[in-house]
Design a protein around this motif. Sequence first.
Motif, PDB file in Angstrom:
ATOM      1  N   SER A  15     -29.034   4.287  -4.351  1.00  0.00           N
ATOM      2  CA  SER A  15     -29.954   4.098  -5.486  1.00  0.00           C
ATOM      3  C   SER A  15     -31.304   4.735  -5.186  1.00  0.00           C
ATOM      4  O   SER A  15     -31.923   5.341  -6.070  1.00  0.00           O
TER       5      SER A  15
ATOM      6  N   ILE B 273     -32.171   0.126  -9.360  1.00  0.00           N
ATOM      7  CA  ILE B 273     -32.858  -0.886  -8.549  1.00  0.00           C
ATOM      8  C   ILE B 273     -32.426  -0.770  -7.088  1.00  0.00           C
ATOM      9  O   ILE B 273     -31.318  -0.335  -6.768  1.00  0.00           O
TER      10      ILE B 273
ATOM     11  N   THR C 138     -26.394  -2.732  -6.316  1.00  0.00           N
ATOM     12  CA  THR C 138     -25.945  -2.029  -7.530  1.00  0.00           C
ATOM     13  C   THR C 138     -24.576  -2.531  -7.974  1.00  0.00           C
ATOM     14  O   THR C 138     -23.668  -2.654  -7.152  1.00  0.00           O
TER      15      THR C 138
ATOM     16  N   ASP D 109     -25.409   7.055  -9.786  1.00  0.00           N
ATOM     17  CA  ASP D 109     -25.451   6.090  -8.700  1.00  0.00           C
ATOM     18  C   ASP D 109     -24.225   5.195  -8.901  1.00  0.00           C
ATOM     19  O   ASP D 109     -23.799   4.981 -10.032  1.00  0.00           O
TER      20      ASP D 109
HETATM   21 MG   LIG Z   1     -27.585   0.699  -5.036  1.00  0.00          MG
END
Ligand SMILES: [Mg+2]
Length: 289
Positions: A17, A30, A38, A57
């Motif tokens: 991320s 985040i 995530t 991501d």
């Molecule tokens: Mg992540």
Amino acid sequence: MKSGFVNIFGRPNAGKSTLLNALMGEKLAIVSPKVQTTRHRIKGIVTEPGYQVIFSDTPGIIEPKYKLQEKMMYAVKQALEDTDVALLLVDIRENYEEINTVFESLHIKAPAIVVINKTDLANEQQKAEAFTFFTSRTYCKEAIGISALRGMGIKDLMQAIIKYLPEGEPFFEGDELTDLPTKFFVGEIIREKIFHLYEQEIPYHATVQVMEFKEKDTLTKIRAEIIVQRETQKGIILGEGGKMIKELGTLARMEIESFLSRKVFLELFVKVRMKWRDNEVFLKEFGYQ
Ligand SMILES: [Mg+2]
Ligand SMILES: Nc1nc2c(ncn2[C@@H]2O[C@H](COP(=O)(O)OP(=O)(O)OP(=O)(O)O)[C@@H](O)[C@H]2O)c(=O)[nH]1
């Protein structure tokens, strides 16, 4: 014109991320020091003269133990299917044999760049070892060292990505940054603060649902629910005399305000939904398809 899907894969906490945000030059995903932050595939679109890259991501690769984790791994699987270029992200301090087994099990057909992250934490010898190990793997087109946190090596990585990107027309309009709604990112910001503020199982047993998002003249009014699995967890989220949820609200509001570039009125509520992480109906309701 070149365009394509460039998806980031790796173990929990490798820095996927952080890398997406570094590549975007903007915080979309985040980040937390804890594993399994995530839960969704998050797309970030970069459009420049001559190319468009749709980055993704993804959740960290794990053996799923409950339904929410199965949904997380489904997001990884979907990303595997449309990858034009794969970024295989390694934390330089990881066990290389172990992560190699994971990468081999992905059976990636697209060109893969092994991205060795957190080089700011390693010495020259460790870097040399990582390069020697990964450049000799059959799936590895090339290996690039970066520090996603410090923004080091990102330009070189971008150049390598463009090299392997297929020819094609853009998939999205030039000004689009992502395919997800603002509401999603607001919920994620609140979830990030839960990861930062609470310990042990709390972040893993919690999710956030944005129930109301209203743009008024001078501010945006947001009402969100934090869902936990047990009554005791609700007590922990609230804290003594509501002290913890107040802190959570303040931290989340400040970041949402900077994300929206607008004043925000944020109301948080806590709800108990028994075993929501293993319940298909709840999972769907809370946005885990
Ligand atoms: Mg992540
Ligand atoms: N020192 C250092 N820390 C980093 C770097 N990149 C990421 N981190 C830290 O590593 C931790 C995990 O980062 P994330 O980006 O959340 O990792 P992730 O791979 O997305 O993790 P999951 O979503 O849980 O799979 C955070 O504390 C980051 O600040 C880096 O280049 N150097």
